[in-house]
Design a protein around this motif. Sequence first.
Motif, PDB file in Angstrom:
ATOM      1  N   ALA A  11       0.939  -0.868   0.101  1.00 48.74           N
ATOM      2  CA  ALA A  11      -0.017   0.197   0.060  1.00 48.74           C
ATOM      3  C   ALA A  11       0.865   1.241  -0.210  1.00 48.74           C
ATOM      4  O   ALA A  11       1.959   1.143   0.606  1.00 48.74           O
ATOM      5  CB  ALA A  11      -0.991   0.094   1.310  1.00 48.74           C
ATOM      6  N   ASN A  12       0.513   2.115  -0.681  1.00 50.98           N
ATOM      7  CA  ASN A  12       1.440   3.431  -1.006  1.00 50.98           C
ATOM      8  C   ASN A  12       0.459   4.845  -0.481  1.00 50.98           C
ATOM      9  O   ASN A  12      -0.412   4.850  -0.951  1.00 50.98           O
ATOM     10  CB  ASN A  12       1.622   3.409  -2.529  1.00 50.98           C
ATOM     11  CG  ASN A  12       2.803   2.725  -2.865  1.00 50.98           C
ATOM     12  OD1 ASN A  12       2.799   1.427  -2.447  1.00 50.98           O
ATOM     13  ND2 ASN A  12       3.819   3.276  -3.644  1.00 50.98           N
ATOM     14  N   PRO A  13       1.203   5.637   0.369  1.00 50.49           N
ATOM     15  CA  PRO A  13       0.802   6.751   0.520  1.00 50.49           C
ATOM     16  C   PRO A  13       0.751   7.557  -1.009  1.00 50.49           C
ATOM     17  O   PRO A  13       1.684   7.136  -1.739  1.00 50.49           O
ATOM     18  CB  PRO A  13       1.753   7.453   1.211  1.00 50.49           C
ATOM     19  CG  PRO A  13       2.423   6.407   2.099  1.00 50.49           C
ATOM     20  CD  PRO A  13       2.610   5.513   1.173  1.00 50.49           C
ATOM     21  N   VAL A  14      -0.436   8.341  -1.121  1.00 56.18           N
ATOM     22  CA  VAL A  14      -0.616   8.834  -2.623  1.00 56.18           C
ATOM     23  C   VAL A  14       0.069  10.477  -2.613  1.00 56.18           C
ATOM     24  O   VAL A  14      -0.244  11.076  -1.456  1.00 56.18           O
ATOM     25  CB  VAL A  14      -2.074   8.927  -2.414  1.00 56.18           C
ATOM     26  CG1 VAL A  14      -2.531   9.422  -4.101  1.00 56.18           C
ATOM     27  CG2 VAL A  14      -2.604   7.554  -2.940  1.00 56.18           C
ATOM     28  N   PRO A  15       0.567  10.687  -3.507  1.00 52.32           N
ATOM     29  CA  PRO A  15       1.321  11.950  -3.590  1.00 52.32           C
ATOM     30  C   PRO A  15      -0.145  13.013  -3.729  1.00 52.32           C
ATOM     31  O   PRO A  15      -0.889  12.698  -4.429  1.00 52.32           O
ATOM     32  CB  PRO A  15       1.887  12.066  -4.997  1.00 52.32           C
ATOM     33  CG  PRO A  15       1.917  10.672  -5.348  1.00 52.32           C
ATOM     34  CD  PRO A  15       1.042   9.841  -4.810  1.00 52.32           C
ATOM     35  N   ALA A  16       0.029  14.138  -2.997  1.00 53.92           N
ATOM     36  CA  ALA A  16      -1.209  15.059  -3.032  1.00 53.92           C
ATOM     37  C   ALA A  16      -0.698  16.502  -3.068  1.00 53.92           C
ATOM     38  O   ALA A  16       0.414  16.772  -2.312  1.00 53.92           O
ATOM     39  CB  ALA A  16      -2.075  14.727  -1.608  1.00 53.92           C
ATOM     40  N   ALA A  17      -1.759  17.080  -3.556  1.00 57.15           N
ATOM     41  CA  ALA A  17      -1.334  18.614  -3.865  1.00 57.15           C
ATOM     42  C   ALA A  17      -1.782  19.441  -2.452  1.00 57.15           C
ATOM     43  O   ALA A  17      -2.829  20.065  -2.533  1.00 57.15           O
ATOM     44  CB  ALA A  17      -1.957  19.351  -5.041  1.00 57.15           C
ATOM     45  N   VAL A  18      -1.236  18.805  -1.503  1.00 54.23           N
ATOM     46  CA  VAL A  18      -1.717  19.549   0.045  1.00 54.23           C
ATOM     47  C   VAL A  18      -0.675  19.840   0.864  1.00 54.23           C
ATOM     48  O   VAL A  18       0.522  19.129   0.761  1.00 54.23           O
ATOM     49  CB  VAL A  18      -2.807  18.555   0.837  1.00 54.23           C
ATOM     50  CG1 VAL A  18      -2.930  18.774   2.140  1.00 54.23           C
ATOM     51  CG2 VAL A  18      -3.885  17.922   0.011  1.00 54.23           C
ATOM     52  N   ASP A  19      -0.757  21.082   1.031  1.00 51.15           N
ATOM     53  CA  ASP A  19       0.392  21.839   2.133  1.00 51.15           C
ATOM     54  C   ASP A  19       0.135  21.178   3.586  1.00 51.15           C
ATOM     55  O   ASP A  19      -0.862  21.447   4.442  1.00 51.15           O
ATOM     56  CB  ASP A  19       0.310  23.367   2.165  1.00 51.15           C
ATOM     57  CG  ASP A  19       1.137  23.661   3.277  1.00 51.15           C
ATOM     58  OD1 ASP A  19       1.859  23.238   3.911  1.00 51.15           O
ATOM     59  OD2 ASP A  19       1.705  24.986   3.001  1.00 51.15           O
TER      60      ASP A  19
END
Lengths: 189, 551
Positions: B154-162
């Motif tokens: 399982a992978n943490p998903v890249p996100a456009a969140v500060d």
Amino acid sequence: MPPGTPAEDSIRTITLEAFADTIIPGEKRHPGDRAVAGAAAGGGAVQAGAIELLQWNATGVSEGLDDYARLLNEHASAYADEAGLVLDASVPPFVALPFEHRTALVARLTAPDHPEKPFWILLALFSNMAYDSAAHMHTAEAIAAGHPGLRAMGIAAPGADGLWRFPAFSYGRPLARLHPDTTPSGSPA
Amino acid sequence: MTSTERTDVLVVGSGFGGAITAYHLAAGGAKVEILERGPWLTAKDFEQDFMLGSSYTRIFDFTVGEGMSILGGNCVGGGSVVYFAAMPRAPRFVFERQGGLGRRVWPASVSRDTLDPWYDRVAESIPITKQDWDDVTYAGGLWAAACDHSGRTANPVPAAVDRNRCTNCNWMMAGCKFDAKQSLLLNYLPAALAHGARIRPLHEVQRIERNHDGSYRVHYDLIDEEDYRIRSAGGAIDAKIVVLAAGAGATPVILQRSEAALGRMPHGVGRYFSGNGERLNTAVLNEDRVREVLGLTREGGLAYAANQIGKGPTVANWDRLDGSLPEFTRYSLEQLYFPPGLGTILAQVADAVGPSWFGVRKKEMLSRWQSWLIIFQMIEDANEGVFGPPPAAGNADRISQQMLGVGRLRYDPAETTLRAWAMADAEVKEILERDGLAEVTAWTNDVVGAYTVHPLSSCRIGDDPATSALDDRNELRGHPGIFVTDGSAVPTALTVNPAMTIAALAERAVPGIVRAARERGVEVTYGAPAPDGATSGRRGVAELVPTLMRK
């Protein structure tokens, strides 16, 4: 009787209440409550404010509520004939249907092959929204007022400034192996 | 006689496809006008509120179709304002997909290798966080632990969140009040404005016609700011170049309505729509089993009970994103938050004898809402969607004052799609029902059809004129000077969240638009840096630009 008189309004209202109560059932508001069948403990869609939401013109269904009630009662009469049920004539036909038959009729009206399906799905959608999101009220105020749906779902109240923040949000530790083909930026290869 | 306004470039829509192209063209020297049918809200306007009329319903559109309903943004910033900011790149095999065609669907010039430099440009422009386990929410952590328990990754998903601003309030769909979500309101759009672009909210484009000089006249209505059912006479703007980026549920409708004036549309306009293969499952967790089997505990002695906490998706299972597997059997399984309002009605009770989505047992299921975990499947669908004749105005007959309308999309899932959904359903069940962790059911497709938050492909790029409305540089076949740069242009389902790919393809379309604009006498150049002035992305694409600008 001209439209909008109290008697007709109340026929409409209890018919729509009985529909909303079929979607999310609740306990009777008082012993003589005919619209709410009392099929479940706690408040249901009616107590959550379904009628208030449906009557709000923002939904786009408010002007059709007379038609909804009339058609629903016509369907209920036809259903009762078909099922060999004798309905109490002192209340509208849909209200007179026992809860399991209200449920069966709503299932039929909202089934994929029913020609009026989109019409009934809308009524079901707003009945559900009255309960699961109190769409006729500000959410923070609804929670403060003990809105039955939001309370039953356990939705947490906002902070003192009316905003939600959850400082604790993570188990904070690795919980799985990463996929072997992950790029340095964290994407699938 | 009134004179019609004129501009060099008219951009329809201000989501990824509109904001990115508008920025580059304005920075390159063109006069750019952006028409956006939704309102212009910013952080101070966003409300954490489900009440109809709050920002949630003002900026979101739910368009019901036949067999498929679409959720999408309806505001300045488009999908970037309402989305959950997951920004993975599409896996390599996606670009080699054949769909039902028996040959590659994507243009020969687009592969993961040739798109990576454009992905890099986006990543330089929109701050994307590679999340680590400290950023992963309880819901994501639970999904990761369950995947691990069943032998999966399982992978943490890249996100456009500060992450420093994020409060994990889970109100992303209502607009981020804390400006943690790096929407287009914070990067491309202000940069476009700084270069002189103009944004006109509540302007809904209806149709396009061609002028004698080869320019285009774009007609719009004005939309009431509170009740979107109310429209008034707008006007028209003449433009040398038109960039359509109204979203995959609206762009083809504008072109269909324009066919009478513009002439025959390519076959692919309003066809090959993909819902990105999306489907949702709801798991209702057994809290005791979560503690005993997965060893998870959190503050207050709880194991999970945290459905409300978080920031959209944070963890995905990518084990089926394997290019060696046959097409239509590859998918990702992503943890996702779906708010009440639209996020509960389609959930079904387990082992239903009577109705599955309403009634007494549904109410019981709702009482365990904090123990829900929603899993989002993205399979490879077969681009089954087709748009019927357009409504009188807009892309839907609006029912409610905001948000809810009935559109013209028809979607009849192919056998391959149904099989992939069934496979994914079975796998989610296998993962989450193991050792009594949860009860899992799929959302019903019987109420509003299937359901997508990522509409794609309704006006797609390709090499084959018979099956693609656009050439490989996003220009509408047979209608030079009209470009489509939104999700409509993405040729197939991606098996992951598509925003990053929509944005990269929009970046890649810019050189070709600059070329066309220059041919039409617009003094514009290609080569703006990222909105914040960074230049490494520009260097990365330098070798690719000449080919894209060649006639």
